[in-house]
Design an enzyme around this catalytic site. Sequence first.
Site, PDB file in Angstrom:
ATOM      1  N   ILE A 197       0.642  -0.821  -0.136  1.00  0.00           N
ATOM      2  CA  ILE A 197       0.138   0.112  -0.211  1.00  0.00           C
ATOM      3  C   ILE A 197       0.774   1.261  -0.181  1.00  0.00           C
ATOM      4  CG2 ILE A 197      -2.071  -1.265   1.269  1.00  0.00           C
ATOM      5  CD1 ILE A 197      -1.085  -0.245   3.970  1.00  0.00           C
ATOM      6  N   ARG A 199       5.918   2.966  -0.408  1.00  0.00           N
ATOM      7  CA  ARG A 199       6.958   2.957  -0.241  1.00  0.00           C
ATOM      8  C   ARG A 199       7.595   3.512  -0.111  1.00  0.00           C
ATOM      9  NH1 ARG A 199      10.461   2.456  -4.452  1.00  0.00           N
ATOM     10  NH2 ARG A 199       9.429   3.316  -6.488  1.00  0.00           N
ATOM     11  N   PHE A 202      13.443   3.036   2.996  1.00  0.00           N
ATOM     12  CA  PHE A 202      13.735   2.425   3.067  1.00  0.00           C
ATOM     13  C   PHE A 202      13.847   0.824   2.707  1.00  0.00           C
ATOM     14  CE2 PHE A 202      16.225   5.221   6.472  1.00  0.00           C
ATOM     15  CZ  PHE A 202      17.356   4.983   5.598  1.00  0.00           C
ATOM     16  N   GLY A 203      11.893   1.300   2.938  1.00  0.00           N
ATOM     17  CA  GLY A 203      11.383  -0.074   2.678  1.00  0.00           C
ATOM     18  C   GLY A 203       9.768  -0.071   1.691  1.00  0.00           C
ATOM     19  N   GLU A 204       8.463  -0.742   1.958  1.00  0.00           N
ATOM     20  CA  GLU A 204       7.931  -0.721   1.663  1.00  0.00           C
ATOM     21  C   GLU A 204       6.589  -1.110   3.336  1.00  0.00           C
ATOM     22  OE1 GLU A 204       9.400  -2.482  -2.346  1.00  0.00           O
ATOM     23  OE2 GLU A 204       8.919  -4.380  -0.786  1.00  0.00           O
ATOM     24  N   VAL A 205       5.500  -0.924   2.210  1.00  0.00           N
ATOM     25  CA  VAL A 205       4.561  -0.774   3.644  1.00  0.00           C
ATOM     26  C   VAL A 205       3.001  -1.886   3.298  1.00  0.00           C
ATOM     27  CG1 VAL A 205       2.520   0.119   4.969  1.00  0.00           C
ATOM     28  CG2 VAL A 205       4.573   1.485   4.468  1.00  0.00           C
ATOM     29  N   ASP A 317       8.167  16.794  10.620  1.00  0.00           N
ATOM     30  CA  ASP A 317       7.663  16.600   8.731  1.00  0.00           C
ATOM     31  C   ASP A 317       6.491  17.461   9.012  1.00  0.00           C
ATOM     32  OD1 ASP A 317       8.186  16.342   6.244  1.00  0.00           O
ATOM     33  OD2 ASP A 317       8.244  14.142   6.532  1.00  0.00           O
TER      34      ASP A 317
END
EC number: 2.7.11.15
Length: 689
Positions: A197, A199, A202-205, A317
């Site tokens: 769902i 990116r 460092f990685g993906e969700v 942020d």
Amino acid sequence: MADLEAVLADVSYLMAMEKSKATPAARASKKILLPEPSIRSVMQKYLEDRGEVTFEKIFSQKLGYLLFRDFCLNYLEEAKPLVEFYEEIKKYEKLETEEERVVRSREIFDSYIMKELLACSHPFSKNATEHVQGHLVKKQVPPDLFQPYIEEICQNLRGDVFQKFIESDKFTRFCQWKNVELNIHLTMNDFSVHRIIGRGGFGEVYGCRKADTGKMYAMKCLDKKRIKMKQGETLALNERIMLSLVSTGDCPFIVCMSYAFRTPDNLSFILDLMNGGDLHYHLSQHGVFSEADMRSYAAEIILGLEHMHNRFVVYRDLKPANILLDEHGHVRISDLGLACDFSKKKPHASVGTHGYMAPEVLQKGVAYDSSADWFSLGCMLFKLLRGHSPFRQHKTKDKHEIDRMTLTMAVELPDSFSPELRSLLEGLLQRDVNRRLGCLGRGAQEVKESPFFRSLDWQMVFLQKYPPPLIPPRGEVNAADAFDIGSFDEEDTKGIKLPDSDQELYRNFPLTISERWQQEVAETVFDTINAETDRLEARKKAKNKQLGHEEDYALGKDCIMHGYMSKMGNPFLTQWQRRYFYLFPNRLEWRGEGEAPQSLLTMEEIQSVEETQIKERKCLLLKIRGGKQFVLQCDSDPELVQWKKELRDAYREAQQLVQRVPKMKNKPRSPVVELSKVPLIQRGSANGL
């Protein structure tokens, strides 16, 4: 073919979501198994050593409260009205409107206060009664109207009632659940992973379902090699720390973490699942928002920032892309990768997104705190209203130009903005921290008191009772499909190795947030597992009635602690043998399940109690005179910790006692013996010697 795969992934994901909402327990593909009731002996000592066996500690935990409530309502008549009164007050505190509170407060007063006063059996102080009466006469019904009674109810429960709970089977069940909680070691096998769902760097969700409860979560997987390639180790560890700080306490406006765990290749965060897309996406689809709609989002974001700032965390942020919507349209702040703890030292790094960064963040070497978030909030609210940051005129992408304008430009607000909105944004966008709204000494309260929010009841905001501006469409995955999200090029990290020194960096990464695990269990499988365990234990009690239960042997003796462990004490044995152990001041006894004879090892025979590792599993190593070894394995981490402590303490005290007693010449040493009768050592004596 790729399109078909994407559709199937979406359908599978949506079906899992719907089933999880309806009957999460039915979706559980693994079962939580509670340990034997005898775990109480070890767990009570473990919890007592950590100050956890107090009324306040147990009553404030979700599972502790549910078990204490069950005990009072079903097994202790004198405590039943107190708990019922407490629960009615808690329901009253969650009422949405003043009209509802007026009606319910009168009902509570008549049923639980006036009735007892007339019967002359009111166990509460005159001050509490007068406090409530005084408010009711004036028709004042704040949510905390009955707070004096809450305090006095707890005072009445924490004495004899709590002691009776500690002596009951319900406390045993609490010990069983705490043992499960404190022995959680998650792996990928504990989750069913659905479609991607999102990116990040460092990685993906992914969407995922927890196997033992059926609850849906988001799994954020960070690739260790990619982290190493980008030198992001500090950022990854910092995100875990920040999430742990903000994920306690009740805050529905932050994407919180329930678990963190690691695999040889990845670091994984298990987070609240948000299915409604982000504000950046909806801004591009919906167009700019009205003042009323923006007010709705701003209020929830302010409560999220307040929760962080109360824990000395500055977010750094804040922007529409990091504000996620749930399925109902309410918002949460996500992605704490740049957040920072300012409790001990204020940060001075220039981090964030250009166009939202505060002047003090842009100025090198200048320390700041939560002030930075209030400026960013002003920038973000402006974007929701106008479609761009106040410092990003004419769609410029020059970061240096954006920063220069942030540091020097006076923001001109459109005439179309209401006076209340102008006042809010002018306060938030003050370059001088000492004049900025939210930075004058009272934090979020200053922002909440802005005339722009005059129409809001902040309790209603917190309870998410206001209808959100936009409700994401049901039956859709509000995320780009897997093809559009893309994937990392594995060639990037092909040559990167992860030696032991790299893995050691993440040794303390795994974490379970206790209150979130307990809430998850309470909402899903708690009642089912309790009922099943009750049936199993009743059958086992009936079966063991003739032989006598293992725990019965310890009754009336000077037994320090007892419980199950597995042993490997014979050099010819290669398998673990499960036995029931009893620790006395001068000896360790054990027997097999349903067996009458005991085996005995005296403290005099033991030379040391150490910790060792067998096949990556921590064990206890008892070195015995004559070069023999006795290895014990526990079923859980708390048991290992407590058995090691109690064995060492008993061994040390026995050694000290022996040193004080005159030595007898030529006395033979006792071997490990099998006992079919009560040992000659006097079991009922104070120290067994």
